[in-house]
Design a protein around this motif. Structure first.
Motif, PDB file in Angstrom:
ATOM      1  N   GLU A   1      -5.286  -5.150 -15.731  1.00 26.59           N
ATOM      2  CA  GLU A   1      -5.742  -5.148 -15.023  1.00 26.59           C
ATOM      3  C   GLU A   1      -4.852  -7.032 -14.496  1.00 26.59           C
ATOM      4  O   GLU A   1      -5.061  -7.528 -13.356  1.00 26.59           O
ATOM      5  CB  GLU A   1      -7.836  -6.088 -15.165  1.00 26.59           C
ATOM      6  CG  GLU A   1      -8.411  -4.285 -14.798  1.00 26.59           C
ATOM      7  CD  GLU A   1      -9.638  -4.415 -14.903  1.00 26.59           C
ATOM      8  OE1 GLU A   1      -9.862  -5.247 -14.553  1.00 26.59           O
ATOM      9  OE2 GLU A   1     -10.088  -3.264 -15.243  1.00 26.59           O
ATOM     10  N   GLN A   2      -5.420  -7.766 -15.743  1.00 23.98           N
ATOM     11  CA  GLN A   2      -4.405  -8.631 -15.296  1.00 23.98           C
ATOM     12  C   GLN A   2      -3.134  -8.974 -15.868  1.00 23.98           C
ATOM     13  O   GLN A   2      -2.738  -9.634 -14.445  1.00 23.98           O
ATOM     14  CB  GLN A   2      -4.882  -9.466 -17.288  1.00 23.98           C
ATOM     15  CG  GLN A   2      -6.239 -10.269 -17.642  1.00 23.98           C
ATOM     16  CD  GLN A   2      -5.953 -10.382 -18.599  1.00 23.98           C
ATOM     17  OE1 GLN A   2      -5.179 -10.374 -19.837  1.00 23.98           O
ATOM     18  NE2 GLN A   2      -7.320 -11.483 -19.069  1.00 23.98           N
ATOM     19  N   LEU A   3      -2.289  -8.088 -15.926  1.00 21.52           N
ATOM     20  CA  LEU A   3      -1.121  -7.885 -15.156  1.00 21.52           C
ATOM     21  C   LEU A   3      -0.508  -7.364 -14.213  1.00 21.52           C
ATOM     22  O   LEU A   3       0.129  -8.103 -13.611  1.00 21.52           O
ATOM     23  CB  LEU A   3       0.084  -6.449 -16.314  1.00 21.52           C
ATOM     24  CG  LEU A   3      -0.325  -7.426 -17.840  1.00 21.52           C
ATOM     25  CD1 LEU A   3       0.168  -6.147 -18.942  1.00 21.52           C
ATOM     26  CD2 LEU A   3       0.331  -8.286 -17.659  1.00 21.52           C
ATOM     27  N   GLU A   4      -1.269  -6.489 -13.554  1.00 23.07           N
ATOM     28  CA  GLU A   4      -1.081  -6.329 -11.992  1.00 23.07           C
ATOM     29  C   GLU A   4      -1.562  -7.307 -11.438  1.00 23.07           C
ATOM     30  O   GLU A   4      -1.117  -7.551 -10.351  1.00 23.07           O
ATOM     31  CB  GLU A   4      -2.136  -5.298 -12.469  1.00 23.07           C
ATOM     32  CG  GLU A   4      -1.851  -3.965 -12.644  1.00 23.07           C
ATOM     33  CD  GLU A   4      -2.649  -3.019 -12.679  1.00 23.07           C
ATOM     34  OE1 GLU A   4      -3.974  -2.978 -12.289  1.00 23.07           O
ATOM     35  OE2 GLU A   4      -2.510  -1.469 -12.831  1.00 23.07           O
ATOM     36  N   LYS A   5      -3.170  -8.420 -11.440  1.00 25.90           N
ATOM     37  CA  LYS A   5      -3.051  -9.270 -11.018  1.00 25.90           C
ATOM     38  C   LYS A   5      -1.673 -10.807 -10.413  1.00 25.90           C
ATOM     39  O   LYS A   5      -1.245 -10.750  -9.880  1.00 25.90           O
ATOM     40  CB  LYS A   5      -4.074  -9.477 -11.508  1.00 25.90           C
ATOM     41  CG  LYS A   5      -5.197  -9.622 -11.385  1.00 25.90           C
ATOM     42  CD  LYS A   5      -6.644 -10.442 -11.436  1.00 25.90           C
ATOM     43  CE  LYS A   5      -7.828  -9.441 -12.327  1.00 25.90           C
ATOM     44  NZ  LYS A   5      -8.842 -10.177 -12.194  1.00 25.90           N
ATOM     45  N   LEU A   6      -1.196 -10.310 -11.808  1.00 22.76           N
ATOM     46  CA  LEU A   6       0.114 -11.981 -11.852  1.00 22.76           C
ATOM     47  C   LEU A   6       1.239 -11.004 -10.850  1.00 22.76           C
ATOM     48  O   LEU A   6       1.932 -11.159 -10.489  1.00 22.76           O
ATOM     49  CB  LEU A   6       0.846 -11.352 -13.523  1.00 22.76           C
ATOM     50  CG  LEU A   6      -0.261 -12.490 -13.674  1.00 22.76           C
ATOM     51  CD1 LEU A   6       0.703 -12.004 -15.654  1.00 22.76           C
ATOM     52  CD2 LEU A   6      -0.406 -13.846 -13.601  1.00 22.76           C
ATOM     53  N   LEU A   7       1.316  -9.240 -10.989  1.00 24.16           N
ATOM     54  CA  LEU A   7       2.488  -8.505 -10.112  1.00 24.16           C
ATOM     55  C   LEU A   7       1.941  -9.132  -8.618  1.00 24.16           C
ATOM     56  O   LEU A   7       2.599  -9.266  -7.669  1.00 24.16           O
ATOM     57  CB  LEU A   7       2.566  -7.610 -10.566  1.00 24.16           C
ATOM     58  CG  LEU A   7       3.364  -6.147  -9.722  1.00 24.16           C
ATOM     59  CD1 LEU A   7       4.821  -6.833 -10.127  1.00 24.16           C
ATOM     60  CD2 LEU A   7       3.143  -4.787 -10.449  1.00 24.16           C
ATOM     61  N   ALA A   8       0.884  -8.703  -7.907  1.00 24.01           N
ATOM     62  CA  ALA A   8       0.749  -8.956  -6.590  1.00 24.01           C
ATOM     63  C   ALA A   8       0.640 -10.609  -6.815  1.00 24.01           C
ATOM     64  O   ALA A   8       0.762 -10.226  -5.879  1.00 24.01           O
ATOM     65  CB  ALA A   8      -1.224  -8.433  -6.790  1.00 24.01           C
TER      66      ALA A   8
ATOM     67  N   LEU B   1       0.908   2.825 -20.664  1.00 17.04           N
ATOM     68  CA  LEU B   1       0.876   3.913 -21.617  1.00 17.04           C
ATOM     69  C   LEU B   1       0.143   4.578 -22.071  1.00 17.04           C
ATOM     70  O   LEU B   1      -0.748   5.298 -23.176  1.00 17.04           O
ATOM     71  CB  LEU B   1       2.298   4.029 -22.807  1.00 17.04           C
ATOM     72  CG  LEU B   1       3.604   4.298 -21.673  1.00 17.04           C
ATOM     73  CD1 LEU B   1       4.233   3.749 -22.862  1.00 17.04           C
ATOM     74  CD2 LEU B   1       3.809   5.851 -21.581  1.00 17.04           C
ATOM     75  N   LYS B   2      -0.619   2.829 -23.644  1.00 13.78           N
ATOM     76  CA  LYS B   2      -2.335   2.666 -23.930  1.00 13.78           C
ATOM     77  C   LYS B   2      -3.381   3.843 -23.493  1.00 13.78           C
ATOM     78  O   LYS B   2      -4.354   4.115 -23.829  1.00 13.78           O
ATOM     79  CB  LYS B   2      -1.973   1.115 -24.148  1.00 13.78           C
ATOM     80  CG  LYS B   2      -0.840   1.251 -25.576  1.00 13.78           C
ATOM     81  CD  LYS B   2      -1.453  -0.144 -25.416  1.00 13.78           C
ATOM     82  CE  LYS B   2       0.018  -0.200 -26.725  1.00 13.78           C
ATOM     83  NZ  LYS B   2       0.026  -2.089 -27.335  1.00 13.78           N
ATOM     84  N   GLU B   3      -2.607   3.052 -21.753  1.00 18.39           N
ATOM     85  CA  GLU B   3      -4.451   4.267 -21.070  1.00 18.39           C
ATOM     86  C   GLU B   3      -4.067   5.668 -20.449  1.00 18.39           C
ATOM     87  O   GLU B   3      -4.358   6.537 -20.101  1.00 18.39           O
ATOM     88  CB  GLU B   3      -4.523   3.519 -20.175  1.00 18.39           C
ATOM     89  CG  GLU B   3      -4.949   1.939 -19.823  1.00 18.39           C
ATOM     90  CD  GLU B   3      -5.849   0.916 -19.177  1.00 18.39           C
ATOM     91  OE1 GLU B   3      -5.110   1.569 -17.847  1.00 18.39           O
ATOM     92  OE2 GLU B   3      -6.246   0.157 -18.540  1.00 18.39           O
ATOM     93  N   HIS B   4      -2.247   6.356 -21.416  1.00 21.90           N
ATOM     94  CA  HIS B   4      -2.510   7.409 -21.215  1.00 21.90           C
ATOM     95  C   HIS B   4      -2.316   7.661 -19.508  1.00 21.90           C
ATOM     96  O   HIS B   4      -2.259   8.811 -18.712  1.00 21.90           O
ATOM     97  CB  HIS B   4      -3.603   8.572 -22.015  1.00 21.90           C
ATOM     98  CG  HIS B   4      -3.551   8.527 -22.742  1.00 21.90           C
ATOM     99  ND1 HIS B   4      -3.037   8.811 -23.290  1.00 21.90           N
ATOM    100  CD2 HIS B   4      -5.321   7.598 -23.366  1.00 21.90           C
ATOM    101  CE1 HIS B   4      -3.705   7.377 -24.939  1.00 21.90           C
ATOM    102  NE2 HIS B   4      -4.729   7.766 -24.565  1.00 21.90           N
ATOM    103  N   ASP B   5      -1.515   6.377 -18.800  1.00 22.07           N
ATOM    104  CA  ASP B   5      -0.834   6.915 -17.861  1.00 22.07           C
ATOM    105  C   ASP B   5       0.482   6.583 -17.196  1.00 22.07           C
ATOM    106  O   ASP B   5       1.211   5.239 -17.014  1.00 22.07           O
ATOM    107  CB  ASP B   5      -1.528   6.040 -16.961  1.00 22.07           C
ATOM    108  CG  ASP B   5      -1.511   5.413 -15.082  1.00 22.07           C
ATOM    109  OD1 ASP B   5      -0.195   6.941 -15.580  1.00 22.07           O
ATOM    110  OD2 ASP B   5      -1.700   5.070 -15.089  1.00 22.07           O
TER     111      ASP B   5
ATOM    112  N   LEU C   1       3.421  -3.819 -18.221  1.00 24.08           N
ATOM    113  CA  LEU C   1       1.579  -3.086 -17.650  1.00 24.08           C
ATOM    114  C   LEU C   1       3.045  -1.486 -18.021  1.00 24.08           C
ATOM    115  O   LEU C   1       2.331  -0.602 -18.093  1.00 24.08           O
ATOM    116  CB  LEU C   1       2.738  -3.384 -16.159  1.00 24.08           C
ATOM    117  CG  LEU C   1       1.965  -4.344 -15.621  1.00 24.08           C
ATOM    118  CD1 LEU C   1       2.286  -4.395 -14.000  1.00 24.08           C
ATOM    119  CD2 LEU C   1       0.516  -3.518 -15.399  1.00 24.08           C
ATOM    120  N   GLY C   2       4.134  -0.800 -18.375  1.00 15.98           N
ATOM    121  CA  GLY C   2       4.455   0.096 -19.212  1.00 15.98           C
ATOM    122  C   GLY C   2       3.878   0.080 -20.126  1.00 15.98           C
ATOM    123  O   GLY C   2       3.178   1.056 -20.662  1.00 15.98           O
TER     124      GLY C   2
END
Length: 107
Positions: A3-10, A27-31, A22-23
């Motif tokens: 979530e923190q990394l997605e905020k930085l991207l946003a 992967l760690k979240e099985h996504d 983010l990648g």
């Protein structure tokens, strides 16, 4: 973490390192689907990023996109050779050999 990394991207702080992080988090979240998107972007932004090629191959492999995984790891080995990243070469070479065995078992 993700979530923190997605905020930085946003916020517009896009970079190869951010996309790699983010990648990895995906992967760690099985996504693997979102991981592949972020890692592909990391390799476009910084084609010499051998660790991004390695994880991109892993994400693609998890998605069952074996030819694409093979291509990512093959490119990654080449990039790692140019960078002198011996550990990445070893790891991706092992992944490629396992993938070949997997493909031969199916054939």
């Amino acid at each position: 973490m993700r979530e923190q990394l997605e905020k930085l991207l946003a916020q517009g702080r896009d970079s190869a390192l951010l996309r790699f992080g983010l990648g990895d988090a995906c992967l760690k979240e099985h996504d693997a689907e979102h991981a592949a998107i972020h890692l592909a972007q990391a390799t476009q932004q910084q084609p010499g990023y051998s660790a991004a090629w390695k994880l991109l191959g892993k994400a693609l492999h998890q998605l069952g996109r074996l030819d694409a995984a093979q291509a990512a790891w093959t490119t990654g080995v080449s990039v790692a050779r140019q960078q002198g990243d011996l550990q990445a070469i070893k790891e991706m070479t092992v992944f490629l050999k396992r993938l070949q065995k997997q493909q031969q078992a199916v054939a």
